[in-house]
Design a protein around this motif. Structure first.
Motif, short mmCIF file in Angstrom:
data_model
loop_
_atom_site.label_atom_id
_atom_site.label_comp_id
_atom_site.label_asym_id
_atom_site.label_seq_id
_atom_site.Cartn_x
_atom_site.Cartn_y
_atom_site.Cartn_z
N ASN A 199 9.89 9.24 -7.28
CA ASN A 199 9.99 7.88 -6.77
C ASN A 199 8.92 7.64 -5.71
O ASN A 199 8.95 8.29 -4.68
CB ASN A 199 11.36 7.64 -6.11
N VAL A 200 7.99 6.76 -6.01
CA VAL A 200 7.03 6.37 -4.98
C VAL A 200 7.71 5.25 -4.19
O VAL A 200 8.08 4.22 -4.75
CB VAL A 200 5.70 5.90 -5.60
N VAL A 201 7.90 5.50 -2.89
CA VAL A 201 8.73 4.61 -2.07
C VAL A 201 7.84 3.72 -1.19
O VAL A 201 6.94 4.22 -0.50
CB VAL A 201 9.65 5.46 -1.16
N PHE A 202 8.10 2.42 -1.25
CA PHE A 202 7.40 1.47 -0.38
C PHE A 202 8.45 0.78 0.46
O PHE A 202 9.58 0.63 0.03
CB PHE A 202 6.70 0.39 -1.22
N ASP A 203 8.08 0.36 1.68
CA ASP A 203 9.01 -0.58 2.30
C ASP A 203 8.24 -1.73 2.88
O ASP A 203 7.09 -1.60 3.31
CB ASP A 203 10.00 0.09 3.27
N ASN A 204 8.89 -2.89 2.80
CA ASN A 204 8.18 -4.13 3.13
C ASN A 204 7.71 -4.17 4.58
O ASN A 204 6.69 -4.77 4.86
CB ASN A 204 9.04 -5.35 2.76
N ASN A 205 8.42 -3.48 5.49
CA ASN A 205 7.94 -3.45 6.88
C ASN A 205 6.57 -2.79 6.95
O ASN A 205 5.63 -3.31 7.56
CB ASN A 205 8.89 -2.64 7.77
N ALA A 206 6.46 -1.63 6.31
CA ALA A 206 5.19 -0.89 6.36
C ALA A 206 4.09 -1.66 5.63
O ALA A 206 2.94 -1.74 6.10
CB ALA A 206 5.37 0.50 5.75
N LEU A 207 4.43 -2.27 4.49
CA LEU A 207 3.42 -3.01 3.72
C LEU A 207 2.90 -4.20 4.53
O LEU A 207 1.70 -4.47 4.58
CB LEU A 207 4.01 -3.49 2.39
N SER A 209 2.89 -4.52 7.71
CA SER A 209 2.11 -4.07 8.85
C SER A 209 0.69 -3.66 8.41
O SER A 209 -0.29 -3.97 9.07
CB SER A 209 2.89 -2.95 9.54
N ILE A 210 0.57 -3.00 7.25
CA ILE A 210 -0.78 -2.65 6.75
C ILE A 210 -1.56 -3.92 6.45
O ILE A 210 -2.74 -4.05 6.80
CB ILE A 210 -0.69 -1.75 5.50
N ALA A 211 -0.88 -4.90 5.82
CA ALA A 211 -1.59 -6.15 5.48
C ALA A 211 -2.05 -6.86 6.75
O ALA A 211 -3.17 -7.36 6.81
CB ALA A 211 -0.70 -7.05 4.64
N SER A 212 -1.21 -6.87 7.80
CA SER A 212 -1.63 -7.63 8.98
C SER A 212 -2.59 -6.83 9.85
O SER A 212 -3.55 -7.38 10.36
CB SER A 212 -0.43 -8.16 9.77
N THR A 213 -2.37 -5.51 9.99
CA THR A 213 -3.24 -4.75 10.90
C THR A 213 -4.54 -4.34 10.22
O THR A 213 -5.62 -4.57 10.75
CB THR A 213 -2.51 -3.47 11.37
N MET A 303 2.64 3.70 3.28
CA MET A 303 3.25 2.46 2.80
C MET A 303 4.77 2.51 2.84
O MET A 303 5.44 1.73 2.17
CB MET A 303 2.75 2.17 1.39
N CYS A 304 5.29 3.43 3.63
CA CYS A 304 6.73 3.46 3.84
C CYS A 304 6.97 3.97 5.25
O CYS A 304 6.25 4.87 5.71
CB CYS A 304 7.33 4.33 2.74
N SER A 305 7.92 3.36 5.96
CA SER A 305 8.19 3.78 7.34
C SER A 305 8.65 5.22 7.30
O SER A 305 9.63 5.53 6.62
CB SER A 305 9.30 2.94 7.96
N SER A 306 7.95 6.07 8.01
CA SER A 306 8.30 7.49 7.93
C SER A 306 8.03 8.12 9.29
O SER A 306 7.26 7.58 10.08
CB SER A 306 7.44 8.17 6.85
N SER A 307 8.69 9.26 9.54
CA SER A 307 8.56 9.82 10.88
C SER A 307 7.22 10.55 11.02
O SER A 307 6.60 10.94 10.03
CB SER A 307 9.71 10.80 11.14
#
Ligand SMILES: Nc1nc2c(ncn2[C@@H]2O[C@H](COP(=O)(O)OP(=O)(O)OP(=O)(O)O)[C@@H](O)[C@H]2O)c(=O)[nH]1
Length: 464
Positions: A199-207, A209-213, A303-307
């Motif tokens: 499973n390649v995991v994405f989360d919209n928060n991380a996506l 943030s990448i798009a805006s930053t 592309m996914c919030s991770s520690s």
């Protein structure tokens, strides 16, 4: 030839991401948005493999090996009007009721149960059209009702009916837009864990943030996030579609990334985005493999919030473009010192060398790279999901959405479904945590090897 892959896309998110993916890989193979080709491409000597993702007829018309499912018509109607006759109309399903699943996993799951025969007919017809079918990829969100519920049903059915075929997912986690998202996500996670291979995991928060930053989009839209996801999907499948000596099957990629069958969540990072697909991407100075191998380690590109403190079980870089071997070797020496591995892993950065599509802008000479990591840093997202689930469940909130009389579940009633799903997630989280210890290997049940993805060792640039 590498085996064919059938794509299933379910729900709004699944279909919108899918639309972007097909648009991107059509342009990489010189296919026009409606599936036709321009006469100049007919007699070209080509090294790309279109058969993995497309069927081609005698008139050089390409049809994606894709099944599109939604419970409301809006997104599918948009796709129809944007892509004309690209998709096989027999592979498009819109629920006759047309109202969506109302963000209820149970509604999507139950709908799929009732329409099982229709769905499996579509799958079987697509498999019949393959010569050496290798597996499925599912694109969906785990937060709403259709992608999660119908997606869950498909995962169970596919693993039951085609146990030898691979099932990989591109799964999008929400950014708390949906109040019952924790329920939908935990119920779906059980199927991702038990009924799929990767499973390649994405989360919209991380996506976002990448798009805006990174891309400086002031208020990113789904279209922006979907371009990021489809760029990952395109890179992840590059070595299948433009095959070379190694990593030219899904099996070879997944057997590198999944050392133990129970731990198969993958985190993607990509750099640099170019204007081929992401219009906001800066026209960057020419990048080299050296830059890319080191830059892709940047945590802000995940592309996914991770520690920040997780350990890696395996890492695969897919580098696309013209590279200097010496650049790669130099970068790998540095990169290896910056990656934290679990003590029992080989600590290798596996390296797949992809090719840039000859149909893309020839003046772009950049090298780009995707890093896929199987890492315990996924625990951050899993812990957050579990904690939100526990909070909602302890209040008994919205449970009546899941317990209508006509729903049928494997375990009799929804409360057992919930308990089992939570237990499955907790067990996997514990296993990820245990995998950080050397003793983890002693605990693995040898019988479980039966579920391991195996292939003869692919040829890596870096084997240490
Ligand atoms: N990245 C991304 N996320 C999306 C997109 N569309 C919806 N989402 C997210 O997906 C989650 C909801 O899933 P959807 O796909 O809209 O829902 P669904 O599966 O169609 O289910 P129902 O709406 O209940 O029928 C929310 O977290 C949304 O923010 C998209 O195009 N891209």
């Amino acid at each position: 030839m590498p085996g064919e892959i059938i794509t299933l896309q379910a729900g709004q998110c699944g279909n919108q991401v899918g639309e972007q993916f097909w648009s991107q890989i059509c342009s990489e193979h010189g296919i026009l948005p409606d599936g036709t080709t321009s006469p100049e491409t007919h007699n070209l000597y080509r090294e790309d493999q279109t058969d993995i993702f497309f069927q081609r007829n005698d008139n050089n018309r390409y049809t994606p090996r894709a099944i599109l499912i939604d419970m409301e018509p809006r997104v599918i109607n948009n796709i129809r009007s944007n892509t004309g006759s690209l998709f096989n109309p027999k592979n498009i399903y819109v629920a006759p009721e047309g109202g969506g699943a109302g963000n209820k996993w149970a509604e999507g799951y139950h709908h799929a149960q009732r329409h099982e025969e229709e769905f499996l007919d579509m799958v079987n017809r697509e498999i019949d059209a393959c010569d050496s079918f290798e597996g499925f990829q599912l694109i969906h969100s785990v937060a709403g009702g259709t992608g999660s519920g119908i997606g869950s049903f498909f995962l169970q059915e596919l693993s039951d009916r085609f146990p030898k075929k691979l099932v990989q997912t591109y799964s999008v986690f929400g950014a708390s837009e949906v109040v019952v998202q924790p329920y939908n996500t935990v119920l779906t996670l059980k199927r991702l864990i038990e009924n799929s291979d990767a499973n390649v995991v994405f989360d919209n928060n991380a996506l976002m943030s990448i798009a805006s930053t990174n891309l400086q989009v002031s208020s990113p839209s789904y279209k922006d996030t979907n371009k990021l996801i489809s760029t990952v999907m395109s890179a992840a499948t590059n070595t299948l579609r433009f095959p070379g000596y190694s990593y030219n099957s899904l099996t070879s990629i997944l057997s590198t990334l999944i050392p133990t069958p129970d731990l198969h969540f993958l985190i993607a990072s990509y750099t640099p985005f170019t204007s081929d697909y992401v219009s906001n991407a800066h026209e960057i100075r020419r990048s080299t493999a050296y830059d890319v191998i080191l830059e892709v380690l940047d945590k802000k590109l995940r592309m996914c919030s991770s520690s920040d403190t997780g350990m890696n079980l395996s890492v695969l870089d897919i580098i696309i473009g013209e590279i200097e071997q010496s650049d790669v070797q130099k970068a790998l020496v540095k990169a290896r010192t910056r990656i934290n591995y679990v003590p029992w892993s080989s600590s290798a950065i596996h390296m797949a060398l992809g090719k840039r599509s000859p149909f893309l802008n020839k003046s772009q000479k950049q090298v780009s790279g995707l890093m896929l990591a199987n890492s315990t840093s996924i625990l951050k997202l899993l812990r957050k999901t579990l904690s939100e689930y526990d909070q909602l469940k302890s209040r008994g909130a919205f449970l009546n959405n899941y317990s209508r009389g006509e729903y049928e579940f494997d375990h009799g009633d929804i409360s057992m479904e919930f308990d089992e799903a939570r237990e499955t997630l907790k067990t996997t989280m514990n296993e990820y945590r245990d995998s950080e210890e050397l003793s983890y290997l002693d605990e693995i049940d040898p019988d479980e090897d039966a579920g391991q993805i195996t292939e003869s060792a692919p040829r890596d640039v870096d084997m240490t």
